[in-house]
Motif scaffolding. Structure first.
Motif, PDB file in Angstrom:
ATOM      1  N   GLN A  12      22.089 -21.200  -4.111  1.00 25.53           N
ATOM      2  CA  GLN A  12      23.521 -20.928  -4.337  1.00 25.53           C
ATOM      3  C   GLN A  12      24.083 -21.697  -5.538  1.00 25.53           C
ATOM      4  O   GLN A  12      25.287 -21.647  -5.817  1.00 25.53           O
ATOM      5  CB  GLN A  12      24.321 -21.306  -3.082  1.00 25.53           C
TER       6      GLN A  12
ATOM      7  N   ARG B 212      26.359 -19.964  -8.134  1.00 24.65           N
ATOM      8  CA  ARG B 212      27.689 -19.581  -7.625  1.00 24.65           C
ATOM      9  C   ARG B 212      28.633 -20.782  -7.634  1.00 24.65           C
ATOM     10  O   ARG B 212      29.787 -20.678  -8.038  1.00 24.65           O
ATOM     11  CB  ARG B 212      27.575 -19.059  -6.198  1.00 24.65           C
TER      12      ARG B 212
ATOM     13  N   LEU C 252      33.649 -20.560   4.224  1.00 24.51           N
ATOM     14  CA  LEU C 252      32.971 -19.542   3.417  1.00 24.51           C
ATOM     15  C   LEU C 252      31.950 -20.162   2.466  1.00 24.51           C
ATOM     16  O   LEU C 252      30.855 -19.642   2.268  1.00 24.51           O
ATOM     17  CB  LEU C 252      34.025 -18.832   2.573  1.00 24.51           C
ATOM     18  N   LEU C 253      32.323 -21.317   1.903  1.00 17.38           N
ATOM     19  CA  LEU C 253      31.439 -21.970   0.930  1.00 17.38           C
ATOM     20  C   LEU C 253      30.234 -22.633   1.605  1.00 17.38           C
ATOM     21  O   LEU C 253      29.261 -22.961   0.939  1.00 17.38           O
ATOM     22  CB  LEU C 253      32.219 -23.013   0.124  1.00 17.38           C
TER      23      LEU C 253
ATOM     24  N   GLU D 164      28.666 -21.089   4.110  1.00 13.56           N
ATOM     25  CA  GLU D 164      27.751 -20.054   4.605  1.00 13.56           C
ATOM     26  C   GLU D 164      26.459 -20.117   3.796  1.00 13.56           C
ATOM     27  O   GLU D 164      26.488 -20.442   2.603  1.00 13.56           O
ATOM     28  CB  GLU D 164      28.395 -18.670   4.456  1.00 13.56           C
TER      29      GLU D 164
ATOM     30  N   ASN E 104      24.584 -17.892   2.492  1.00  9.66           N
ATOM     31  CA  ASN E 104      24.726 -17.110   1.261  1.00  9.66           C
ATOM     32  C   ASN E 104      26.208 -16.935   0.987  1.00  9.66           C
ATOM     33  O   ASN E 104      26.906 -16.293   1.770  1.00  9.66           O
ATOM     34  CB  ASN E 104      24.072 -15.741   1.420  1.00  9.66           C
ATOM     35  N   VAL E 105      26.660 -17.503  -0.096  1.00  5.54           N
ATOM     36  CA  VAL E 105      28.093 -17.480  -0.392  1.00  5.54           C
ATOM     37  C   VAL E 105      28.427 -16.177  -1.119  1.00  5.54           C
ATOM     38  O   VAL E 105      27.828 -15.864  -2.149  1.00  5.54           O
ATOM     39  CB  VAL E 105      28.476 -18.676  -1.293  1.00  5.54           C
ATOM     40  N   ASP E 106      29.367 -15.444  -0.541  1.00  8.89           N
ATOM     41  CA  ASP E 106      29.789 -14.200  -1.170  1.00  8.89           C
ATOM     42  C   ASP E 106      31.090 -14.464  -1.932  1.00  8.89           C
ATOM     43  O   ASP E 106      32.157 -14.578  -1.331  1.00  8.89           O
ATOM     44  CB  ASP E 106      29.989 -13.143  -0.069  1.00  8.89           C
TER      45      ASP E 106
ATOM     46  N   LEU F  90      35.847 -14.629  -1.237  1.00  7.64           N
ATOM     47  CA  LEU F  90      36.821 -15.712  -1.455  1.00  7.64           C
ATOM     48  C   LEU F  90      38.174 -15.097  -1.773  1.00  7.64           C
ATOM     49  O   LEU F  90      38.247 -14.183  -2.591  1.00  7.64           O
ATOM     50  CB  LEU F  90      36.405 -16.585  -2.643  1.00  7.64           C
TER      51      LEU F  90
END
Ligand SMILES: Cc1cc2nc3c(=O)[nH]c(=O)nc-3n(C[C@H](O)[C@H](O)[C@H](O)COP(=O)(O)OP(=O)(O)OC[C@H]3O[C@@H](n4cnc5c(N)ncnc54)[C@H](O)[C@@H]3O)c2cc1C
Length: 414
Positions: free
Chosen positions: A376, A379, A396-397, A399, A401-403, A407
């Motif tokens: 990651q 990102r 979220l950050l 997780e 895998n950050v999507d 955000l």
């Protein structure tokens, strides 16, 4: 008339500036002065040499011909002792004087000495130059018991040398964990376990009160502040750097923790620039003065300085998210940005060997540490560069895998 550029220091910052200047101005006079006896080598790789894993050859980056081919004058074994910024001159240890139109300070740092009795005894090593690495390797080859001091990124290199050279070592740390400014106990535990697996024992709430030496003046033990004795005839110390600024005294060049420069690598004195570890630079991402002790950052700062020295203007701005990886263990480790600053953090352990910690300041991500899974990193670096307000979206950050699309549309820097 050609412009004369003098660069003090042939580390990656100085060398990268010299290369950039030559690319940008074929007519410039370029002189690089270093007090080392050899041309640019890969400082990152000297630890692999000290571990006994690499021969000398691949560590060198530039042969002397590299400078000749580019018409760059190189002065080895030359220590610069003074600068007169009014006269635009520097002076060397042998009394030689070099005039300059533009000067680059790229003199980096020297490992700090432990201020305790016998800290200069034989068998006690600091680690910065290729020559240090040669001395360490030679000594490590016939040593069996070691002591390491300095719970940071360079100390662990010395611990790794012990591990690779089958030296049973105690790693004395002042606090309760390795790199306590960037890692929590949970994250540091992964490093402690890896050290133990490699024959290095972490010792917490310790340090060195003094060293004991034998009749020949060779170190034989460290006594910690609790009175505990740790035997060892090989000792590695890495407690930080003293920046090489003595030659700037009285010059009017502003020096705080390092040489103060703006985002164009300009000092407060006209025609004088600085680059690399030695700078305290204006970080345009976090909006404050900052320091980086990393190869990639030093190289980029050298290139930025070189461009601005040639252009004689604010042509190029240094804007960079630094990173530093450790490759001694079976798992990867990376720190990025400024992991030791900030007013908030978020962290998670994913499994025995995977951990992540993120540091935030004023709502922005400013740095972090990744252990086990580095996938990651780009990102996170993107979020830092974009100066996004993301501290309220920690879940979220964290997780796996950050999507970034998920955000919330947080404001981005202009
Ligand atoms: C063992 C080790 C492992 C490392 N591992 C990593 C890593 O994995 N990742 C990473 O990003 N970074 C790593 N680093 C840090 C990285 O090497 C430095 O950030 C980088 O080399 C700094 O470059 P520089 O050009 O600013 O300074 P330096 O490389 O220190 O160069 C400065 C030069 O100036 C010379 N000099 C000093 N004073 C004078 C004077 N008065 N006159 C003439 N010459 C002078 C010095 O002798 C030196 O050659 C490591 C460093 C070491 C020592």
């Amino acid at each position: 008339m050609s412009t004369s550029h003098v660069i003090v220091g042939d580390g990656i910052a100085g060398s990268s500036a010299a290369e950039t200047i030559r690319e940008q101005d074929p007519d410039a006079d370029v002189t690089v002065i270093t007090d080392e006896g050899e041309t640019l080598y890969n400082r990152i790789l000297i630890k692999e040499f000290a571990k006994g894993k690499l021969p000398e050859a691949p560590i060198s980056i530039h042969e002397p011909e590299w400078y000749e081919e580019r018409d760059i004058d190189l002065e080895l074994n030359t220590h610069v002792t003074e600068v007169d910024t009014d006269a635009h001159e520097i002076r060397t240890h042998s009394g030689d004087v070099y005039g300059y139109d533009k000067l680059l300070i790229a003199t980096g740092g020297t490992p700090a000495q432990l201020p305790v009795e016998n800290s200069d005894a034989d068998g006690i090593h600091h680690f910065w130059t290729f020559q240090d690495a040669r001395n360490i390797r030679e000594h490590a080859d016939d040593s069996e018991q070691g002591i390491i001091v300095g719970a940071g990124l360079l100390g662990i290199d010395l611990a790794a040398v012990c591990a690779a050279q089958d030296i049973e070592a105690n790693y004395l740390m002042r606090g309760n964990r390795w790199w306590r400014y960037a890692l929590s106990e949970e994250g540091a535990e992964i490093i402690h376990d890896a050290l133990e697996d490699h024959g290095v024992t972490p010792v917490f709430d310790s340090g060195v009160d003094h060293f004991e030496v034998d009749d020949d003046g060779h170190v034989e033990a460290a006594i910690d502040p609790n009175g505990e004795r740790f035997d060892g005839d090989f000792c590695g110390i890495a407690i930080g750097l003293d920046f090489n600024t003595e030659w700037l005294q009285g010059s009017g060049i502003e020096v705080e923790d390092g040489v103060v420069v703006d985002e164009y690598m300009q000092t407060n004195v006209e025609d004088v620039y600085a680059a690399g570890d030695i700078t305290e630079f204006h970080d345009t991402i976090i909006g404050e003065q900052a320091q980086n002790g990393a190869w990639g950052s030093a190289k980029e700062q050298g290139a930025t300085a070189g461009k601005n020295m040639v252009a004689d203007s604010e042509e190029d701005e240094f804007r960079w998210v630094s990173s530093y990886s450790i490759t001694h263990f079976d798992f990867p480790f990376l720190s990025f940005g400024h992991p030791t600053i900030g007013d908030e953090t978020a962290e998670r352990k994913y499994n025995e060997g995977e951990w992540r910690r993120l540091a935030f300041k004023n709502g922005q991500l400013v740095g972090g540490v990744l252990i086990g899974d580095l996938s990651q990193q780009s990102r996170f670096k993107q979020l830092i560069r974009e100066e996004r307000q993301v501290a309220d979206q920690k879940e979220l950050l964290l997780e796996e895998n950050v999507d970034l699309e998920k955000l919330e549309s947080a404001p981005q820097a202009e």
